[in-house]
Structure formats: structure tokens, C-alpha cells
Design an enzyme around this catalytic site. Structure first.
Site, PDB file in Angstrom:
ATOM      1  N   LYS A   6       0.863  -1.194   0.000  1.00 46.19           N
ATOM      2  CA  LYS A   6       0.000   0.000   0.000  1.00 46.19           C
ATOM      3  C   LYS A   6       0.901   1.246   0.000  1.00 46.19           C
ATOM      4  CE  LYS A   6      -3.589  -2.832   1.975  1.00 46.19           C
ATOM      5  NZ  LYS A   6      -4.791  -2.952   2.796  1.00 46.19           N
ATOM      6  N   HIS A  96      -8.402  -3.055  -6.251  1.00 49.94           N
ATOM      7  CA  HIS A  96      -8.344  -3.202  -4.797  1.00 49.94           C
ATOM      8  C   HIS A  96      -9.501  -2.414  -4.175  1.00 49.94           C
ATOM      9  CE1 HIS A  96      -7.015  -3.023  -0.648  1.00 49.94           C
ATOM     10  NE2 HIS A  96      -6.228  -4.053  -0.929  1.00 49.94           N
TER      11      HIS A  96
HETATM   12  P1  13P Z   1      -4.356  -6.595   5.618  1.00 51.11           P
HETATM   13  O1  13P Z   1      -3.497  -7.814   5.482  1.00 51.11           O
HETATM   14  O2  13P Z   1      -3.640  -5.453   6.294  1.00 51.11           O
HETATM   15  O3  13P Z   1      -5.684  -6.900   6.228  1.00 51.11           O
HETATM   16  O4  13P Z   1      -4.643  -6.035   4.133  1.00 51.11           O
HETATM   17  C1  13P Z   1      -5.093  -6.909   3.156  1.00 51.11           C
HETATM   18  C2  13P Z   1      -5.053  -6.220   1.847  1.00 51.11           C
HETATM   19  O5  13P Z   1      -5.793  -5.279   1.593  1.00 51.11           O
HETATM   20  C3  13P Z   1      -4.075  -6.695   0.861  1.00 51.11           C
HETATM   21  O6  13P Z   1      -4.321  -6.151  -0.387  1.00 51.11           O
END
Ligand code: 13P
Length: 246
Positions: A6, A96
Site C-alpha cells: 500500500k 483493490h
Molecule cells: P491486511 O493484510 O492489512 O488486512 O490487508 C489486506 C489487503 O488489503 C491486501 O491487499
């Protein structure tokens, strides 16, 4: 095992991170031919990650977190599939839930992005998943199935795609789906791929589960017949935790 960073880690941080991750996996005698591992850094890190992976012959894969639906032109701020391909990027996350939510990405736009990724030889990692409200209203599979049909609408004869089932209520919440819940939806998603792209693609497509995956819960997911891997968010930013998951 895919790590979606992210909006975390600058290009300088990404270099140290990928180096340490490669060492951790090497120490653990990780066999990349059994379990592929890929990271998905921000756009500004990709050139650094590419250079490091190629210079040190690291077997990690890497991908981008998004791309433009357009090939080139007057689209300020966007990044084309061609630019990604020129950086040896193999994968691109598309649709996403954070992009659907904060950038109002529609199923139609996502279908265009999948199509341009496939045309340019990138493997789309198509994300689908229901919100808590969807779950209550429609049950677990209806929304992800509809989203996947939408995403594949222009995919033509794509043969290499990855699907990530990420229930929105499980992302970043610490409350993962149960392995049985993930399997139930993954099975339906595999049928959608088989129906749209053919049985061979249905069999070959890797379906990932995402949403609060950790080293302590990964095994339950991977024991499921239709869950082939995981798309990891928060835990992918912790080197030892991510290496343990892999
Ligand atoms: P988390 O593993 O932090 O819950 O996030 C999942 C995600 O959105 C991966 O793209």
C-alpha cells in the site's frame, strides 16, 4: 504469497527491505519454485526494486498496485501498462477495495484496466470482495462473483490472471475470514473464471485470500483446495512475519 505494501516505504526504504527479506528467505532455505513470493511496492519504488532484484539475482517477483486504463496521453498523474512493462514488472493489482472506495473505481474501469494489463503482458491480480453490509444483504459470494464477471468483461482470451478474494470487512481489521468462508467464495470465483475464460484457465488461475492474514492463520487458508495463496497487507511490512508466512 503476495505483499501489498500500500502507501508505505519510500524507494530508499524499499531497497533495505527487499534486501533483508531476501536474506530472511535464504536463511530459511525458502524454495521459490514451490512458493512464489512477490512484493507490490508504490510506483516510486519500482525502479529501485527492479535494479536490486536484477543485480543481486533475487528470485522475488514484484508488481505494481494499480495502472492507467489508457495507453498514453493527457492523463496527468497516471502510469501506463507500457511503463510498468519496461521496468520488468510482472504483476499489477487491479480493483483493490481501497481504489474502489477512495477513487470510485467502477467495474467498467476495472475491466478496462484488466484488458490493458493483459494486452501488455502483465498479470492482473484482480481484487474482489464484499463489505460487511453486502455480506448481511447478499451473503458472501454474490458481490465478489458480480465484481469478477465485471472485471473479466473485456479480458478476451486471457490465460494468466490471479484473483484475490479480499472481504472488505477483513482488511486491516484483525478479523480474518475463516478458512471455510474463504474456500466457499474461492470455489465460486474459480467457476466464474472457468465459465468466462475456459476450464483450463479455471484450473490454472491462482486464487488468493486477503484480509488480516498472519503467520498464525495462513496454514488454515492454504489447506483449502481452492485457495492457492494470500495477498497480505499489514503483515507484509514486517520482514520476519512476511517471511514466516511465505
Ligand atoms: P491486511 O493484510 O492489512 O488486512 O490487508 C489486506 C489487503 O488489503 C491486501 O491487499
Amino acid at each position: 504469497i503476495a505483499g501489498n505494501w500500500k502507501m508505505n516505504l519510500s524507494h530508499l526504504q524499499s531497497i533495505a527491505f527487499v534486501q533483508k527479506l531476501a536474506w530472511s528467505l535464504k536463511d530459511a532455505r525458502h524454495d521459490y519454485s514451490v512458493t512464489e513470493v512477490a512484493v507490490f511496492p508504490p510506483f516510486t519504488d519500482l525502479r529501485s526494486v527492479q535494479t536490486l532484484i536484477s543485480a543481486d539475482k533475487i528470485e522475488l517477483g514484484f508488481g505494481a498496485q494499480d495502472l492507467s486504463a489508457h495507453a498514453s496521453g493527457a492523463y496527468t498523474g497516471e502510469i501506463s501498462a507500457g511503463f510498468l512493462k519496461a521496468l520488468d514488472v510482472q504483476y499489477v493489482i487491479i480493483g483493490h477495495s481501497e481504489r474502489r472506495q477512495y477513487h470510485h473505481e467502477s467495474d467498467e474501469l476495472i475491466a478496462e484496466k484488466v484488458a490493458i494489463a493483459v494486452e501488455n503482458g502483465l498479470v492482473p491480480v484482480i481484487c474482489v470482495g464484499e463489505t460487511a453490509e453486502d455480506l448481511e444483504l447478499y451473503g458472501p459470494s454474490a458481490v465478489p462473483v458480480r465484481q469478477l464477471h465485471g472485471a473479466l468483461a473485456l479480458a478476451g482470451d486471457a490465460t494468466n490472471i490471479v484473483v484475490a478474494y479480499e472481504p472488505v470487512w477483513a482488511i486491516g481489521s484483525g478479523q480474518a475470514a475463516t478458512p471455510e468462508q474463504a474456500e466457499q467464495v474461492a470455489e465460486q470465483l474459480r467457476s466464474v473464471v472457468a465459465g468466462v475464460l475456459g476450464d483450463d484457465a479455471g484450473d490454472a488461475t491462482r486464487i488468493l485470500y486477503g484480509g488480516s492474514v498472519k503467520s498464525s492463520n495462513i496454514a488454515g487458508f492454504l489447506r483449502q483446495p481452492n485457495v492457492d495463496g494470500a495477498l497480505v497487507g499489514g503483515a507484509s511490512l514486517d520482514i520476519s512475519e512476511f517471511a514466516s508466512i511465505a
